[in-house]
Scaffold this motif. Structure first.
Motif, PDB file in Angstrom:
ATOM      1  N   ALA A 204       0.975  -1.606  -0.130  1.00  0.00           N
ATOM      2  CA  ALA A 204      -0.102   0.041  -0.353  1.00  0.00           C
ATOM      3  C   ALA A 204       1.055   0.972  -0.345  1.00  0.00           C
ATOM      4  CB  ALA A 204      -1.133   0.239   0.922  1.00  0.00           C
ATOM      5  N   HIS A 205      -0.333   2.225   0.144  1.00  0.00           N
ATOM      6  CA  HIS A 205       0.718   3.558  -0.116  1.00  0.00           C
ATOM      7  C   HIS A 205      -0.065   4.304  -0.098  1.00  0.00           C
ATOM      8  CE1 HIS A 205       2.428   7.258  -1.801  1.00  0.00           C
ATOM      9  NE2 HIS A 205       1.458   8.015  -1.536  1.00  0.00           N
ATOM     10  N   LEU A 206       0.009   5.449   1.100  1.00  0.00           N
ATOM     11  CA  LEU A 206      -0.718   6.083   1.919  1.00  0.00           C
ATOM     12  C   LEU A 206       0.132   7.474   1.886  1.00  0.00           C
ATOM     13  CD1 LEU A 206      -1.441   4.287   4.954  1.00  0.00           C
ATOM     14  CD2 LEU A 206      -2.634   4.100   3.351  1.00  0.00           C
ATOM     15  N   PRO A 259       4.612  -4.276   3.372  1.00  0.00           N
ATOM     16  CA  PRO A 259       5.174  -2.894   2.910  1.00  0.00           C
ATOM     17  C   PRO A 259       4.565  -1.794   2.893  1.00  0.00           C
ATOM     18  CG  PRO A 259       5.921  -4.934   1.804  1.00  0.00           C
ATOM     19  CD  PRO A 259       4.518  -5.635   2.965  1.00  0.00           C
ATOM     20  N   VAL A 260       4.607  -0.501   2.977  1.00  0.00           N
ATOM     21  CA  VAL A 260       3.671   0.733   3.336  1.00  0.00           C
ATOM     22  C   VAL A 260       4.366   1.754   2.906  1.00  0.00           C
ATOM     23  CG1 VAL A 260       2.194   2.288   3.396  1.00  0.00           C
ATOM     24  CG2 VAL A 260       1.494  -0.550   4.675  1.00  0.00           C
ATOM     25  N   HIS A 261       4.440   2.462   1.617  1.00  0.00           N
ATOM     26  CA  HIS A 261       5.242   3.308   1.628  1.00  0.00           C
ATOM     27  C   HIS A 261       4.212   4.704   1.488  1.00  0.00           C
ATOM     28  CE1 HIS A 261       6.492   6.347  -1.224  1.00  0.00           C
ATOM     29  NE2 HIS A 261       7.106   6.279  -0.830  1.00  0.00           N
ATOM     30  N   CYS A 262       4.605   5.748   2.642  1.00  0.00           N
ATOM     31  CA  CYS A 262       3.930   6.791   3.012  1.00  0.00           C
ATOM     32  C   CYS A 262       4.881   7.673   3.239  1.00  0.00           C
ATOM     33  CB  CYS A 262       4.188   7.379   4.579  1.00  0.00           C
ATOM     34  SG  CYS A 262       3.144   5.673   5.014  1.00  0.00           S
ATOM     35  N   PHE A 277       2.779  11.648  10.670  1.00  0.00           N
ATOM     36  CA  PHE A 277       3.726  10.788  11.330  1.00  0.00           C
ATOM     37  C   PHE A 277       3.450   9.831  11.517  1.00  0.00           C
ATOM     38  CE2 PHE A 277       6.175  14.198   8.840  1.00  0.00           C
ATOM     39  CZ  PHE A 277       6.908  13.802   8.378  1.00  0.00           C
ATOM     40  N   ALA A 278       2.355   9.858  12.861  1.00  0.00           N
ATOM     41  CA  ALA A 278       1.922   8.856  13.786  1.00  0.00           C
ATOM     42  C   ALA A 278       1.678   7.987  12.928  1.00  0.00           C
ATOM     43  CB  ALA A 278       1.041   9.359  14.195  1.00  0.00           C
ATOM     44  N   VAL A 279       0.912   7.816  12.148  1.00  0.00           N
ATOM     45  CA  VAL A 279       0.510   6.781  11.268  1.00  0.00           C
ATOM     46  C   VAL A 279       2.363   6.464  11.127  1.00  0.00           C
ATOM     47  CG1 VAL A 279      -0.523   5.911   9.441  1.00  0.00           C
ATOM     48  CG2 VAL A 279      -1.734   7.644  10.546  1.00  0.00           C
ATOM     49  N   LYS A 288       8.791  -0.521   5.890  1.00  0.00           N
ATOM     50  CA  LYS A 288       8.176   0.691   5.465  1.00  0.00           C
ATOM     51  C   LYS A 288       8.948   1.601   5.010  1.00  0.00           C
ATOM     52  CE  LYS A 288       8.784   2.245   9.623  1.00  0.00           C
ATOM     53  NZ  LYS A 288       8.039   3.023  10.996  1.00  0.00           N
ATOM     54  N   LYS A 289       8.577   2.503   3.992  1.00  0.00           N
ATOM     55  CA  LYS A 289       9.295   3.434   3.475  1.00  0.00           C
ATOM     56  C   LYS A 289       8.500   4.440   3.226  1.00  0.00           C
ATOM     57  CE  LYS A 289      11.545   0.128   0.152  1.00  0.00           C
ATOM     58  NZ  LYS A 289      12.886   0.614   0.441  1.00  0.00           N
TER      59      LYS A 289
END
Length: 321
Positions: A204-206, A259-262, A277-279, A288-289
């Motif tokens: 996912a990307h958030l 894996p999540v890209h934020c 940023f808390a997420v 994570k990235k």
């Protein structure tokens, strides 16, 4: 560089620096949090979406565009669009969430080739899923049934994402095991709430995700939907214990296993940076990235360059999906 001039009576950095933002930890998890969302997921998994596609005859950036309609939990009628590659194979699928206010079409600028892409409008949102008495205006939508934790509108919106995945797998079964989610702002916060419980989503990307760390959000004056919640809390302080802890994207993020890209912003008048940023901080593991952008929900000098860098990062991140 963080914008120095802005037309607000408050500072959209809220006094945080990158260093202090990266130190934020999620609030305490309320009792029964995981069970609350697992029940919601089971409801969504049992829904029969009866998805229907209708060819619009239009193509955008290499995708043939179809109108989408499906039935979500509670019999809610959800509309949107689907992009199907004009040429080449379909090897993966994506559900893309939208910002508060809904969407009027497809976000075909994402570099996600060889993919079928679902663009649902979440319940109550413009333009395809307006469902009175749910208001499509964000300041009212975010308060719909907030006094009923099991019926709060955000619960249904998260379920709309899960049912969209079901609809995709029913129509395009070849993408099973290769499903991703992307969402920004409203869609980013919903994504964080949705990801821990649905093992059909692999990556996912958030981007600038909302709904993170409500205790901080309730202290931050802003321009977005969070301001409606902050003002509601001033008159109804019980919401901070009865409802909001179960809809905290940072608490949910502690349960994410993929894996999540934020992409999180240092300056944002609509979604306070400490909530974003808390997420990111709460997501466990080393897969994570993070991309740090200068600002969110605000035009700034470096916006085009950073936007392209985020697109490049998304393309690389999902390449092996």
């Amino acid at each position: 560089m963080v914008p120095k001039k802005y037309p607000y009576s408050f500072d959209p950095t809220y006094g945080y620096t990158l260093e202090t933002l990266l130190d934020i930890t999620p609030p305490a998890e309320p009792e029964g949090f995981a069970e609350f969302w697992q029940r919601a997921y089971e409801e969504a998994k049992n829904a029969q979406p009866m998805a229907r596609l209708a060819d619009t005859g239009k193509t955008e950036n290499g995708w043939r565009i179809y109108d989408l309609n499906y039935t979500s939990t509670g019999g809610m009628k959800i509309g949107g669009w689907v992009g199907v590659p004009v040429k080449g194979p379909i090897r993966r699928g994506f559900v893309i969430g939208h910002g508060y206010g809904g969407r009027g079409g497809c976000d075909t600028h994402y570099p996600l080739r060889e993919s079928v892409i679902f663009y649902p409008c979440m319940r109550g949102q413009w333009s395809r899923s307006m469902n009175p008495p749910i208001s499509h205006e964000s300041q009212y939508h975010v308060l719909h049934d907030i006094d009923k934790p099991d019926k709060y509108v955000l619960r249904g919106c998260v379920q709309d994402i899960w049912v969209a995945v079901t609809a995709m797998l029913n129509l395009f079964p070849q993408v099973e095991g290769h499903v991703g989610y992307l969402g920004g702002s409203f869609g980013g916060g919903l994504g964080a709430l949705a990801l821990p419980w649905d093992d059909r989503i692999s990556k996912a990307h958030l981007r600038v995700p909302t709904f993170g760390h409500h205790p901080i959000r309730l202290q931050c004056v802003g321009q977005g939907s969070g301001e409606s919640v902050r003002k509601f809390h001033q008159k109804h302080p019980w919401v901070a214990e009865r409802t909001l802890p179960y809809y905290d994207a940072a608490i949910a993020a502690t349960h994410i296993k993929i894996p999540v890209h934020c992409a999180c912003a240092l300056f944002d008048p609509n979604v306070c940076p400490p909530g974003q940023f808390a997420v990111y901080n709460a997501i466990p593991g080393k897969k994570k990235k993070l991309y740090v952008q200068d600002a969110g929900h605000f035009s700034y000098d470096n916006e085009a360059q950073q936007g392209q860098e985020i697109m490049d990062a998304i393309e690389a991140f999902f390449e092996d999906l």
